[in-house]
Write a protein that holds these residues in place. Structure first.
Motif, mmCIF file in Angstrom:
data_model
loop_
_atom_site.group_PDB
_atom_site.id
_atom_site.type_symbol
_atom_site.label_atom_id
_atom_site.label_comp_id
_atom_site.label_asym_id
_atom_site.label_seq_id
_atom_site.Cartn_x
_atom_site.Cartn_y
_atom_site.Cartn_z
ATOM 1 N N TYR A 55 0.857 -1.188 0.000
ATOM 2 C CA TYR A 55 0.000 0.000 0.000
ATOM 3 C C TYR A 55 0.892 1.236 0.000
ATOM 4 O O TYR A 55 1.852 1.328 0.767
ATOM 5 C CB TYR A 55 -0.917 0.028 1.228
ATOM 6 C CG TYR A 55 -1.621 1.365 1.408
ATOM 7 C CD1 TYR A 55 -2.774 1.652 0.688
ATOM 8 C CD2 TYR A 55 -1.109 2.332 2.267
ATOM 9 C CE1 TYR A 55 -3.411 2.876 0.825
ATOM 10 C CE2 TYR A 55 -1.742 3.560 2.415
ATOM 11 C CZ TYR A 55 -2.893 3.825 1.691
ATOM 12 O OH TYR A 55 -3.504 5.039 1.821
ATOM 13 N N GLY A 67 0.428 5.496 -0.022
ATOM 14 C CA GLY A 67 -0.495 6.606 0.093
ATOM 15 C C GLY A 67 0.231 7.939 0.128
ATOM 16 O O GLY A 67 1.357 8.031 0.632
ATOM 17 N N TYR A 103 -5.802 13.303 -1.708
ATOM 18 C CA TYR A 103 -5.426 12.014 -1.132
ATOM 19 C C TYR A 103 -5.295 10.993 -2.265
ATOM 20 O O TYR A 103 -6.207 10.847 -3.080
ATOM 21 C CB TYR A 103 -6.468 11.546 -0.112
ATOM 22 C CG TYR A 103 -6.610 12.472 1.062
ATOM 23 C CD1 TYR A 103 -5.760 12.372 2.163
ATOM 24 C CD2 TYR A 103 -7.590 13.471 1.060
ATOM 25 C CE1 TYR A 103 -5.889 13.237 3.237
ATOM 26 C CE2 TYR A 103 -7.721 14.341 2.139
ATOM 27 C CZ TYR A 103 -6.863 14.212 3.221
ATOM 28 O OH TYR A 103 -6.984 15.077 4.284
ATOM 29 N N SER A 161 -4.006 6.917 -3.166
ATOM 30 C CA SER A 161 -3.680 5.620 -2.584
ATOM 31 C C SER A 161 -3.561 4.566 -3.674
ATOM 32 O O SER A 161 -4.317 4.575 -4.653
ATOM 33 C CB SER A 161 -4.739 5.202 -1.560
ATOM 34 O OG SER A 161 -6.017 5.110 -2.164
#
Length: 557
Positions: free
Chosen positions: A186, A188, A202, A204
């Motif tokens: 992951y 981000g 944002y 991700s």
């Protein structure tokens, strides 16, 4: 590049290994753990990285360190590092989304835990902070993924802050000579801007890697597949008495203008669904063999959609998918090694070739209920006007000379060809460039009793072979900044000098502390404004100079 310097370098490159017969393996064992950045010039590192991305490779390296050979210098039990990078354009133009100054700080930790009968657990965690000054005409993080369908405002330059997060982990194990692995990662990024308009972004990425590694008598067969998912949320609001317009770009500097009222916000979400895989083979060189080779091919596909808040120019509350982009990337690699009695040679071909196609979706307001007099927006057409291709292919020749157990001298030559093209079918618009960059480099490694010193230096000269900028509208300020200046930066004749110095000291047999310093200076070789025929003297199109510095402290255990 002056001719006499090039001839001298080639003479040294060919003849430097004719002196002594070294013990090549001993210096590899002495420098078993070596910390390198991912932009390393080493062919050995690129070969290692092609298989290291396969999660099944982690357990294999723990069981067959000696079989890995020279790759063992990249394999350790764990790493903790802290680094800082600084980039600045003190003179001239710059890429609009990067700004003219960037600062990036990061801390990273990697670890492995192995039980021979059960397998290997591995993981990475990283956190970074980044600042970009005077960026403009873009809201998105990693805009190249969504290009050309970017959005911005008309309030000029601004400073952005970024926070980067990364976590990755996985497990690999063996069944006889077959190795299997799975990795989950992951990444981000959170971004903001404190000047008007206020931004909140944002981003991700989520990725699952599944890998298989088959060990045979002659070599390694590697197979890896993965799906990946991305979502980016953009929110822009105005809290002061400023009412900018939102600029929606559609390619080659073209844009549409949507006004915003004071206090009104703008929102956009973008999604990417992708998949990819790689297939590779690495021949294991036997002690009596001089030649070995490695081949790898990687493919990636991404499908991108954008969803805009319909309050800007629309009357419903439905978010509409206005743009779609499909991208295919093919990245082949082939490495050929020769281990002679006096030196080692390596030849590498490496490519990164992408093709993208963009579509604009057209909506109309239609009545969906006559009794209630309700209207909604319905997609009535799709215009597939935009295409982009970017073909980058490079050939590198590298020579390593071992004078004795404590000295290694490396030389390399690299040629990189790039063909870039954007087309917008409407009005037959086209932007294209073809360039060739030549690089030469030298490196020196000195081994001490408990420490090592590594120095690398390279020089690059880029020439433009052809360039075209064909649009149907006269250039204006926004188009110059968002499209023409990036075109000039791709095509300008430029030179660059890069260097890297690293020193590491072994505190124990398993613990090493080190530091790496790096830098780059690039400059345009002439007052270049590109092939456009109009007078650009009133615009900010100038000779470009760039500076980059980096420092990293690392601990290997």
């Amino acid at each position: 590049m002056k001719l006499n310097i090039l001839i001298y370098f080639i003479v040294v490159f060919v003849s430097v290994g004719m002196w002594a017969q070294p013990d090549k393996e001993s210096i590899y064992k002495a420098a078993k753990q070596t910390y390198l950045n991912e932009d390393s010039q080493s062919i050995t590192y690129h070969g290692f990285k092609a298989l290291a991305d396969n999660p099944a490779f982690n357990h294999y390296t723990k069981e067959f360190v000696d079989e890995v050979g020279t790759w063992s210098e990249f394999i350790g039990n764990g790493t903790v590092s802290v680094g800082h990078r600084f980039n600045q354009v003190p003179k001239g133009d710059y890429q609009f989304d990067w700004g003219d100054r960037q600062r990036f700080s990061e801390v990273e930790a990697k670890g492995f835990f192995t039980q021979a009968s059960k397998g290997t657990l591995f993981g990475t965690m990283a956190y970074g902070q980044e600042n970009r000054e005077n960026s403009t005409l873009n809201y998105a993080i990693n805009p190249e993924i969504y290009y050309p369908y970017l959005v911005s405002d008309t309030l000029g330059n601004g400073d952005k802050r970024y926070e980067h997060y990364q976590i990755q982990g996985g497990y690999s194990f063996a069944k006889d000579d077959t190795y299997l692995g799975i990795g989950i990662s992951y990444k981000g990024v959170a971004s903001s801007r404190i000047t008007e308009p206020r931004l909140s972004i944002y981003d991700s990425w989520f990725k699952v890697d599944v890998g298989l590694l088959q060990r045979t008598k002659q070599g390694l067969i590697s197979l890896q597949v993965y799906p990946e998912f991305n979502r980016q949320m953009i929110s822009s609001s105005n809290v002061l008495n400023k009412a900018p317009a939102v600029l929606q770009f559609i390619g080659l500097g073209q844009w549409k203008n949507t006004p915003i009222k004071v206090g009104q916000s703008y929102e956009r979400s973008m999604t990417v669904v992708g998949a990819g895989g790689s297939l590779g083979y690495k021949q294991i060189r036997q002690p009596d063999q001089r030649w070995s080779y490695q081949a790898n091919i990687h493919y990636n596909y991404r499908h991108m959609n954008t969803f805009d808040n319909s309050q800007l120019g629309f009357e419903s509350n439905t978010k509409l998918n206005l743009f779609t982009r499909n991208t295919h990337v093919l990245s082949p690699m082939f490495v050929l090694d020769y281990h002679g009695s006096h030196a080692t040679w390596a030849w590498m071909y490496q490519g990164n070739n992408s093709f993208s196609k963009g579509s604009e979706h057209i909506y109309e307001s239609k009545k969906v209920s006559s009794s209630q007099n309700l209207y909604d927006y319905v997609k009535v057409a799709t215009n597939a006007f935009y295409t982009q291709r970017d073909w980058q292919n490079a050939l590198t020749i590298e020579r390593e000379q071992f004078f004795d157990q404590t000295h290694k001298f490396t030389t390399w030559i690299k040629l990189k060809h790039r063909l870039y093209q954007e087309k917008y079918i409407y009005h037959q618009q086209r932007v294209a460039s073809e360039s060739l960059a030549a690089s030469i480099g030298i490196g020196y490694t000195k081994m001490f009793t408990k420490s090592s010193l590594n120095i690398k230096w390279s020089y690059t000269n880029q020439k433009t072979l052809s360039s075209t900028y064909q649009v149907y509208k006269p250039l204006e300020k926004v188009a110059i900044r968002q499209s023409y200046i990036p075109f000039v930066l791709r095509t300008e004749p430029i030179s660059a000098v890069e260097w890297r110095v690293s020193y590491q000291h072994a505190m124990t047999k398993q613990q090493t502390l080190g530091v790496a310093l790096s830098g780059k200076y690039a400059w345009a070789n002439e007052d270049y404004h590109g092939p456009y025929t109009i007078d650009l003297s009133n615009y900010d199109v100038a000779v470009n100079n760039r500076i980059a510095l980096g420092v990293k402290v690392f601990y290997l255990f």
